[in-house]
Each structure stands twice: as C-alpha cells, then as structure tokens.
Design a protein around this motif. Structure first.
Motif, short mmCIF file in Angstrom:
data_model
loop_
_atom_site.label_atom_id
_atom_site.label_comp_id
_atom_site.label_asym_id
_atom_site.label_seq_id
_atom_site.Cartn_x
_atom_site.Cartn_y
_atom_site.Cartn_z
N ARG A 59 -14.70 -11.99 -7.73
CA ARG A 59 -13.72 -12.25 -8.47
C ARG A 59 -12.60 -12.21 -7.51
NH1 ARG A 59 -13.27 -8.23 -13.19
NH2 ARG A 59 -14.37 -9.99 -14.00
N ILE A 60 -11.70 -13.23 -7.74
CA ILE A 60 -10.58 -13.50 -6.86
C ILE A 60 -9.48 -12.98 -7.53
CG2 ILE A 60 -8.97 -15.24 -5.73
CD1 ILE A 60 -11.92 -15.36 -4.83
N LEU A 61 -8.17 -12.17 -7.03
CA LEU A 61 -7.16 -11.61 -7.58
C LEU A 61 -5.95 -12.62 -6.92
CD1 LEU A 61 -5.40 -9.79 -9.24
CD2 LEU A 61 -5.57 -8.27 -7.30
N ILE A 62 -5.24 -12.74 -7.95
CA ILE A 62 -3.82 -13.61 -7.46
C ILE A 62 -2.81 -12.79 -8.24
CG2 ILE A 62 -2.45 -15.73 -7.48
CD1 ILE A 62 -5.02 -17.44 -7.53
N LYS A 63 -1.83 -12.39 -7.26
CA LYS A 63 -0.78 -11.71 -7.98
C LYS A 63 0.60 -12.51 -7.85
CE LYS A 63 -2.31 -7.02 -5.75
NZ LYS A 63 -1.95 -6.08 -5.02
N VAL A 64 1.05 -12.75 -8.72
CA VAL A 64 2.36 -13.38 -8.87
C VAL A 64 3.63 -12.60 -8.89
CG1 VAL A 64 3.62 -15.26 -10.10
CG2 VAL A 64 1.19 -15.15 -9.93
N HIS A 65 4.52 -12.38 -7.68
CA HIS A 65 5.64 -11.76 -7.85
C HIS A 65 6.77 -12.57 -8.06
CE1 HIS A 65 3.46 -8.07 -5.77
NE2 HIS A 65 2.80 -9.19 -5.46
N ALA A 66 7.31 -12.12 -9.18
CA ALA A 66 8.58 -13.31 -9.69
C ALA A 66 9.60 -12.48 -10.53
CB ALA A 66 8.03 -14.51 -10.27
N TYR A 67 10.65 -13.25 -10.60
CA TYR A 67 11.79 -12.93 -11.63
C TYR A 67 11.32 -12.81 -12.88
CZ TYR A 67 14.72 -12.89 -7.58
OH TYR A 67 15.42 -12.78 -6.21
N ARG A 68 11.52 -12.17 -13.90
CA ARG A 68 10.98 -12.01 -15.25
C ARG A 68 11.00 -13.50 -15.98
NH1 ARG A 68 9.03 -7.71 -17.04
NH2 ARG A 68 10.46 -6.59 -15.89
N PRO A 89 9.38 -17.07 -6.29
CA PRO A 89 8.13 -16.19 -6.41
C PRO A 89 7.11 -16.26 -5.29
CG PRO A 89 8.23 -17.96 -7.98
CD PRO A 89 9.23 -18.25 -7.07
N TYR A 90 6.45 -15.13 -5.13
CA TYR A 90 5.50 -14.98 -4.11
C TYR A 90 4.13 -14.72 -4.70
CZ TYR A 90 9.54 -13.65 -1.00
OH TYR A 90 10.74 -13.57 -0.39
N LEU A 91 3.35 -15.24 -4.03
CA LEU A 91 1.80 -15.28 -4.42
C LEU A 91 1.01 -14.56 -3.20
CD1 LEU A 91 3.05 -18.00 -6.04
CD2 LEU A 91 0.84 -18.26 -6.66
N GLU A 92 0.14 -13.52 -3.79
CA GLU A 92 -0.58 -12.76 -3.01
C GLU A 92 -2.12 -13.29 -3.32
OE1 GLU A 92 -0.29 -8.58 -2.01
OE2 GLU A 92 1.22 -8.68 -3.61
N ILE A 93 -2.99 -14.11 -2.50
CA ILE A 93 -4.05 -14.44 -3.17
C ILE A 93 -5.13 -13.56 -2.14
CG2 ILE A 93 -5.89 -16.36 -2.85
CD1 ILE A 93 -3.63 -18.27 -3.18
N ILE A 94 -5.86 -12.87 -2.94
CA ILE A 94 -7.00 -12.14 -2.40
C ILE A 94 -8.44 -12.42 -2.60
CG2 ILE A 94 -7.84 -9.49 -2.45
CD1 ILE A 94 -5.03 -8.62 -3.37
N SER A 95 -9.03 -12.91 -1.44
CA SER A 95 -10.13 -13.71 -1.59
C SER A 95 -11.04 -13.43 -0.59
CB SER A 95 -9.87 -14.99 -1.95
OG SER A 95 -9.42 -15.60 -0.80
N PRO A 96 -12.37 -13.75 -0.42
CA PRO A 96 -13.18 -14.04 0.71
C PRO A 96 -12.29 -14.89 1.71
CG PRO A 96 -14.47 -14.51 -1.10
CD PRO A 96 -13.12 -14.33 -1.67
N VAL A 97 -12.65 -14.84 3.09
CA VAL A 97 -12.14 -15.61 3.96
C VAL A 97 -12.30 -17.05 3.60
CG1 VAL A 97 -12.18 -16.18 6.46
CG2 VAL A 97 -12.60 -13.80 5.51
N LEU A 98 -11.52 -17.77 3.80
CA LEU A 98 -11.28 -19.13 3.30
C LEU A 98 -11.00 -20.23 4.43
CD1 LEU A 98 -9.77 -19.05 0.13
CD2 LEU A 98 -11.83 -19.42 0.34
#
Length: 127
Positions: A65-74, A2-11
C-alpha cells in the motif's frame, strides 16, 4: 503549495523522476496551478518499517500500500476527485507493474492555516 508526500518502498531514481513529472502534471491540471507551485517529497519506507493487515514487510507477495498525502489549499470535491484519479494513474504508470494499491489523502488548508517564510498565506493575499 500543493505539496505531495509519497510514502512508499525505496524507489529507483529514474522511477522517482517519472513519478515527480506525472503527479506534478496531474496536480497542475486538476487544481489549475503552475508547476512551480508543486513540490513532491519522497519518504521511503524499508520493509521492516511497514506492516499491512498486521503482517510486517513486503516480501510475501502481498500488494504494497502506497500513501500519497496532498497538502493544498482547499479545493472543491470535483477538483479533489480529478486530482485523486490523475495522481493515482500517474503514480501507477510510473511504477508499473510493481504498485497496485495506492491511497491518496487530502489535507486541505485554508489560507490562514499555512505559513511560508513566517508569513501566513492569508496575509500575502492582502499585501
């Protein structure tokens, strides 16, 4: 994957390190995968690039609001449920007290919808 995209303020770097460790552990446990298969991408968003409820920016005290996208096999719904809870907890633990509103979205893929180095993952399964 899996790949995770974390969209957030600068950390800060040390916060990102805690997040990377925590969410990787969360995914490893929930999806029963090896840590070497998990990749985390941090996508920082400046205040002028963010709006919520029609109001731009971060500076007025509203939760970000933080968005975390999880790209993974089903995975089945129970695995996604475990992953969502564990990823959210790990993220909040790493960022406390600055984060209170986290959304986790799953982008599930079948093996024939993912390619690595030009070869479909489904082709690897038959190789």
């Amino acid at each position: 994957m899996p790949y995770l995209e974390i969209i957030s303020p600068v950390l800060p770097a040390e916060t990102k390190q805690r997040i990377a460790h925590g969410v990787t552990d969360a995914v490893v446990t929930a999806f029963d995968v090896k840590p070497a298969t998990v990749t985390v991408f941090f996508l920082p968003v400046e205040g002028h690039d963010y709006a919520h409820a029609g109001l731009p920016g971060y500076d007025d005290g509203r939760p970000v609001r933080i968005l975390i996208k999880v790209h993974a096999y089903r995975r089945d719904v129970d695995a996604r449920r475990r992953a969502a809870a564990a990823i959210t907890t790990a993220f909040h633990d790493a960022c406390a007290p600055m984060v209170t509103d986290t959304a986790v979205y799953f982008f599930d893929r079948n093996l024939d919808e993912v390619a690595h180095d030009g070869m479909l993952a489904s082709d690897h399964a038959h190789a």
